[in-house]
Design a protein around this motif. Structure first.
Motif, PDB file in Angstrom:
ATOM      1  N   THR A 157      -0.442 -12.227  15.530  1.00 28.06           N
ATOM      2  CA  THR A 157      -0.651 -11.625  16.800  1.00 28.06           C
ATOM      3  C   THR A 157       0.310 -12.866  17.652  1.00 28.06           C
ATOM      4  N   ALA A 158       0.274 -13.711  17.251  1.00 28.48           N
ATOM      5  CA  ALA A 158       1.311 -14.911  18.191  1.00 28.48           C
ATOM      6  C   ALA A 158       2.741 -14.982  17.805  1.00 28.48           C
ATOM      7  N   LEU A 159       3.075 -14.163  17.127  1.00 32.07           N
ATOM      8  CA  LEU A 159       4.485 -14.096  16.316  1.00 32.07           C
ATOM      9  C   LEU A 159       5.129 -13.285  17.534  1.00 32.07           C
ATOM     10  N   GLU A 160       6.448 -13.529  17.758  1.00 31.83           N
ATOM     11  CA  GLU A 160       7.498 -12.738  18.431  1.00 31.83           C
ATOM     12  C   GLU A 160       7.428 -11.314  17.908  1.00 31.83           C
ATOM     13  N   GLU A 161       7.692 -10.250  18.628  1.00 32.26           N
ATOM     14  CA  GLU A 161       7.688  -8.803  18.081  1.00 32.26           C
ATOM     15  C   GLU A 161       8.513  -8.847  16.721  1.00 32.26           C
ATOM     16  N   GLU A 162       9.612  -9.297  16.766  1.00 37.30           N
ATOM     17  CA  GLU A 162      10.582  -9.169  15.590  1.00 37.30           C
ATOM     18  C   GLU A 162      10.089  -9.673  14.576  1.00 37.30           C
ATOM     19  N   GLU A 163       9.454 -10.631  14.635  1.00 35.05           N
ATOM     20  CA  GLU A 163       9.176 -11.567  13.414  1.00 35.05           C
ATOM     21  C   GLU A 163       7.701 -10.854  13.003  1.00 35.05           C
ATOM     22  N   ALA A 164       6.960 -10.615  14.030  1.00 33.66           N
ATOM     23  CA  ALA A 164       5.540  -9.986  13.550  1.00 33.66           C
ATOM     24  C   ALA A 164       5.857  -8.497  12.955  1.00 33.66           C
ATOM     25  N   VAL A 165       6.624  -7.673  13.369  1.00 32.77           N
ATOM     26  CA  VAL A 165       6.989  -6.454  12.500  1.00 32.77           C
ATOM     27  C   VAL A 165       7.620  -6.727  11.136  1.00 32.77           C
ATOM     28  N   LYS A 166       8.294  -7.933  11.039  1.00 34.44           N
ATOM     29  CA  LYS A 166       8.662  -8.145   9.521  1.00 34.44           C
ATOM     30  C   LYS A 166       7.662  -8.620   8.701  1.00 34.44           C
ATOM     31  N   ARG A 167       6.858  -9.560   9.544  1.00 28.11           N
ATOM     32  CA  ARG A 167       5.337  -9.712   8.650  1.00 28.11           C
ATOM     33  C   ARG A 167       4.744  -8.539   8.096  1.00 28.11           C
ATOM     34  N   CYS A 168       4.446  -7.759   9.404  1.00 35.30           N
ATOM     35  CA  CYS A 168       3.787  -6.518   8.951  1.00 35.30           C
ATOM     36  C   CYS A 168       4.441  -5.559   7.767  1.00 35.30           C
ATOM     37  N   THR A 169       5.624  -5.477   7.897  1.00 34.06           N
ATOM     38  CA  THR A 169       6.429  -4.541   6.865  1.00 34.06           C
ATOM     39  C   THR A 169       6.151  -5.497   5.595  1.00 34.06           C
ATOM     40  N   ALA A 170       6.481  -6.622   5.188  1.00 42.04           N
ATOM     41  CA  ALA A 170       5.959  -7.347   4.089  1.00 42.04           C
ATOM     42  C   ALA A 170       4.688  -7.054   3.646  1.00 42.04           C
ATOM     43  N   PHE A 171       3.793  -7.200   4.599  1.00 41.53           N
ATOM     44  CA  PHE A 171       2.315  -7.207   4.329  1.00 41.53           C
ATOM     45  C   PHE A 171       1.807  -5.701   3.908  1.00 41.53           C
ATOM     46  N   GLY A 172       2.421  -4.516   4.760  1.00 36.18           N
ATOM     47  CA  GLY A 172       2.287  -3.173   4.435  1.00 36.18           C
ATOM     48  C   GLY A 172       2.869  -2.912   2.954  1.00 36.18           C
ATOM     49  N   VAL A 173       4.231  -3.317   2.950  1.00 36.68           N
ATOM     50  CA  VAL A 173       4.613  -2.993   1.502  1.00 36.68           C
ATOM     51  C   VAL A 173       3.919  -3.641   0.378  1.00 36.68           C
ATOM     52  N   ASP A 174       3.486  -4.713   0.520  1.00 37.20           N
ATOM     53  CA  ASP A 174       2.851  -5.562  -0.803  1.00 37.20           C
ATOM     54  C   ASP A 174       1.320  -4.538  -1.069  1.00 37.20           C
ATOM     55  N   ASN A 175       0.805  -4.396  -0.023  1.00 39.52           N
ATOM     56  CA  ASN A 175      -0.471  -3.778  -0.036  1.00 39.52           C
ATOM     57  C   ASN A 175      -0.617  -2.196  -0.609  1.00 39.52           C
ATOM     58  N   VAL A 176       0.582  -1.421  -0.055  1.00 41.09           N
ATOM     59  CA  VAL A 176       0.731  -0.221  -0.245  1.00 41.09           C
ATOM     60  C   VAL A 176       1.173  -0.028  -1.845  1.00 41.09           C
ATOM     61  N   LEU A 177       1.842  -0.953  -2.331  1.00 45.65           N
ATOM     62  CA  LEU A 177       2.266  -1.222  -3.829  1.00 45.65           C
ATOM     63  C   LEU A 177       0.923  -1.241  -4.691  1.00 45.65           C
ATOM     64  N   VAL A 178       0.207  -2.016  -4.218  1.00 49.02           N
ATOM     65  CA  VAL A 178      -0.922  -2.327  -4.995  1.00 49.02           C
ATOM     66  C   VAL A 178      -1.584  -0.878  -5.103  1.00 49.02           C
ATOM     67  N   TRP A 179      -1.759  -0.116  -3.890  1.00 51.15           N
ATOM     68  CA  TRP A 179      -2.693   0.991  -4.099  1.00 51.15           C
ATOM     69  C   TRP A 179      -1.773   2.212  -5.110  1.00 51.15           C
ATOM     70  N   ILE A 180      -0.424   1.993  -4.990  1.00 52.70           N
ATOM     71  CA  ILE A 180       0.127   2.944  -5.763  1.00 52.70           C
ATOM     72  C   ILE A 180       0.101   2.533  -7.238  1.00 52.70           C
ATOM     73  N   ALA A 181       0.250   1.397  -7.366  1.00 52.90           N
ATOM     74  CA  ALA A 181      -0.154   0.737  -8.881  1.00 52.90           C
ATOM     75  C   ALA A 181      -1.404   1.196  -9.371  1.00 52.90           C
ATOM     76  N   ALA A 182      -2.500   1.140  -8.355  1.00 49.94           N
ATOM     77  CA  ALA A 182      -3.985   1.515  -8.940  1.00 49.94           C
ATOM     78  C   ALA A 182      -4.028   3.040  -8.935  1.00 49.94           C
ATOM     79  N   ASP A 183      -3.347   3.706  -8.152  1.00 46.96           N
ATOM     80  CA  ASP A 183      -3.446   5.215  -8.173  1.00 46.96           C
ATOM     81  C   ASP A 183      -2.957   5.830  -9.590  1.00 46.96           C
ATOM     82  N   LEU A 184      -1.862   4.712  -9.986  1.00 49.89           N
ATOM     83  CA  LEU A 184      -1.045   5.436 -11.234  1.00 49.89           C
ATOM     84  C   LEU A 184      -1.927   4.922 -12.340  1.00 49.89           C
ATOM     85  N   LYS A 185      -2.307   3.728 -12.403  1.00 44.44           N
ATOM     86  CA  LYS A 185      -3.303   3.224 -13.460  1.00 44.44           C
ATOM     87  C   LYS A 185      -4.403   4.306 -13.873  1.00 44.44           C
ATOM     88  N   ASP A 186      -5.184   4.656 -12.651  1.00 43.21           N
ATOM     89  CA  ASP A 186      -6.220   5.267 -12.892  1.00 43.21           C
ATOM     90  C   ASP A 186      -5.742   6.908 -13.537  1.00 43.21           C
TER      91      ASP A 186
END
Length: 552
Positions: free
Chosen positions: A218-247
């Motif tokens: 939350t302390a980051l500049e907007e642009e940096e924060a969004v980048k952080r959110c993007t990386a975090f989002g992609v990583d997590n969503v990929l884990v979900w996707i992999a889990a969905d597929l594994k099941d």
RNA sequence: GCGCGAUUAGCUCAGCUGGAUAGAGCGCUGCCCUCCGGAGGCAGAGGUCACAGGUUCGAAUCCUGUAUCGCGCGCCA
């Protein structure tokens, strides 16, 4: 069995040319098929008709000469000329016993072949953007891609399963912005959620999880924060996707990142290669690929006039990279709404000096979810699709995968959730699995009664003379060619149809005849027969990613 | 407007790369349990393969045209 007959016919043909009963010397491909009508024998060939023109004789005359040359072949019980010039062959029943030995010897490998001669094939499928959970449409692509891969493997190809992760474009940036907005919202700010943002509830979950794991965001500049959110989002969503597929029973050999193409300068390098070949040109400040030279209806932009690459650019680089990796055959599984992109990708492949058919694109049509025959959709709120996970949890992975494969993948599919759960013969999955369980049940029974189980190579099969028994054996013999046909055409539904027919024949047999009878020889022979049925059911189900249960 | 794909039984769909009398499931009608799992099976009714031409020994299948429906046609991803 068919191959054996094919050799006999080829020999007969040579004999005819040698003794001058046929003159043209033109050897056509010997086509043999299983006639639809059993009265026409086990196999039939149209050879005489295809030769008629070159020989300048009537098909029936040619057929007679050929039949004479076939002479007294010991495994043929009857050879007839019929209709306009078909040659119909009936084999000795004992021939079909060999099929059972073949199955018993190969077990789980019965149906595997060397058809593909080890050629390297890549199947790229699902490849959903890592911006949210998989929905039901992705599920069908997943089931088809995985089954096609398995079928190709069985047919003797060297197959790799790959998921292309679109982690570079605007879509993931939108994911990042969406998370960032929800995050600020959760921190008490009043925000205007972007109109193109992702609406799903999971965005809030991601935001909450990010704050918990890394409050400093939350302390980051907007642009940096969004980048952080993007990386975090992609990583997590990929884990979900992999889990969905594994099941769902699916794993990939490789997850290929689009971003890595840029990181390794691949896009730039590959585009340079195209430029060297004169396939691209600049116009109005943009870089264009000359796809019209290879059948596309207009040229396509690779680099926009603002200097940024299009999605197509990385796609081109990616496909060039696939062939660079040594795949001889590349299969993409796409949603049918992308069909307009096929010509341009084929154009790219052709421009690279490959055959356009080295790239095959399987288009997957929509799934209509139904419940008791009525359309089933979740609330119409945007971003609220029916997810693959919910469906798998409700009806089970087996039913889900089987249904996804029941139709040609390029035709729409009605998927009734209630029907898929039903424990009756209305439900095709159940019907097929039940056939397998039923054989197992008979075997359990035999063991309980102390009936000795058949030992391969040491069984008297001569009591297998009933028409329905020979029919079953003949149908089992057709399994390997079914797999090859499915592999050639990338059509898993052929295996599904095969399974339904085999199960039907077995259920019918079961209803007419007892397996465990008083006569020990007959019991042994029948146990051996149904064991073959069990093996083929299991092998075919395995190709589709569906379990073959021993009891239900 | 251009392109792609579809059109087969009341419904949902196959049809093995051009073969013989076009098949299956569901639904409908009528049957079959002294029987290894009836969680099954058997039988019947149901068709101008959208339409019109063409290619050949032979067409649901290949070619052309027409009709209807669906989808796609961005320096979006």
């Amino acid at each position: 069995m068919k191959d054996r007959l094919r050799r006999q016919i080829s020999d007969a043909l040579q004999t005819c040319f040698a003794n001058d009963t046929l003159h043209s010397g033109v050897v056509p491909e010997v086509q043999i098929e299983v006639p639809g009508n059993p009265e026409y024998g086990d196999f039939s060939s149209n050879l005489a008709m295809t030769m008629a023109r070159a020989e300048k004789k009537s098909p029936r005359q040619i057929a007679e000469v050929l039949v004479a040359a076939l002479g007294g072949c010991e495994f043929l019980s009857k050879v007839e000329i019929a209709g306009p010039g078909f040659i119909n062959f009936t084999l000795m029943p004992t021939c079909w016993y060999e099929v059972l030995d073949d199955i018993a010897a190969k077990r789980s490998h019965y149906g595997f072949s060397q058809f593909g001669r080890g050629r390297r094939v890549q199947v790229e499928f699902v490849s959903a953007n890592p911006t949210g959970p998989l929905h039901i449409g992705h599920g069908r692509g997943a089931a088809v891609g995985d089954a096609v891969a398995s079928i190709l493997q069985a047919a003797g190809f060297d197959v790799q399963r790959e998921y292309y992760v679109n982690d570079a474009g605007n879509q993931v940036a939108t994911l990042g912005r969406s998370i960032w907005m929800r995050l600020r919202e959760q921190n008490g700010e009043t925000v205007v959620f972007p109109e193109d943002g992702y609406q799903g509830e999971y965005i809030r979950e991601l935001a909450a999880k990010l704050i918990e794991e890394d409050p400093s965001v939350t302390a980051l500049e907007e642009e940096e924060a969004v980048k952080r959110c993007t990386a975090f989002g992609v990583d997590n969503v990929l884990v979900w996707i992999a889990a969905d597929l594994k099941d769902f029973g699916i794993t990939f050999d490789k997850w290929f990142s689009e971003q890595s193409l840029f990181d390794r300068n691949m896009v730039k390098n590959e585009l340079a290669k195209l430029a060297d070949k004169g396939l691209s040109y600049e116009q109005n400040g943009a870089l264009w690929l000359r796809t019209t030279d290879y059948g596309d209806d207009k040229d396509r932009v690779l680099i926009k006039s603002d200097g940024s690459p299009t999605y197509f650019a990385s796609d081109v680089a990616y496909h060039m990279e696939k062939f660079d990796r040594g795949f001889e055959r590349v299969i993409d599984v796409w949603g049918a709404d992308h069909h307009g992109y096929v010509p341009r990708m084929k154009a790219v492949v052709a421009g690279l000096g490959h055959q356009p058919d080295d790239l095959e694109v399987l288009l997957i049509q929509m799934v209509n979810l139904l419940r008791d025959g009525k359309p089933y959709t979740m609330g119409k709120r945007s971003g609220n699709f029916v997810t693959l996970r919910e469906v798998v949890e409700e009806v089970g992975s087996d039913a889900c995968r089987f249904y996804f494969l029941m139709r040609r993948s390029d035709s729409q599919l009605d998927f009734d959730l209630e029907l898929a759960k039903r424990q009756s013969s209305d439900n095709p999955v159940f019907y097929v699995q039940y056939a397998h369980a039923r054989v197992c049940s008979i075997y359990r029974n035999a063991e309980e009664q102390g009936v000795p189980l058949p030992k391969p190579g040491d069984i008297d099969l001569s009591s297998l003379i009933l028409p329905e028994e020979l029919l079953l054996a003949k149908y089992l013999a057709r399994y390997p060619e079914t797999v090859i046909g499915a592999a050639q055409n990338c059509e898993p539904h052929r295996v599904v149809y095969y399974l339904q027919e085999l199960a039907a024949q077995f259920h019918s047999y079961y209803n007419r005849q007892r397996v465990l009878v008083d006569d020990p020889a007959t019991t042994q022979a029948r146990l051996y027969l149904i064991d073959g049925v069990r093996t083929v059911l299991a092998n075919a189900l395995t190709l589709l990613g569906v379990k073959a249960p021993e009891r239900m």
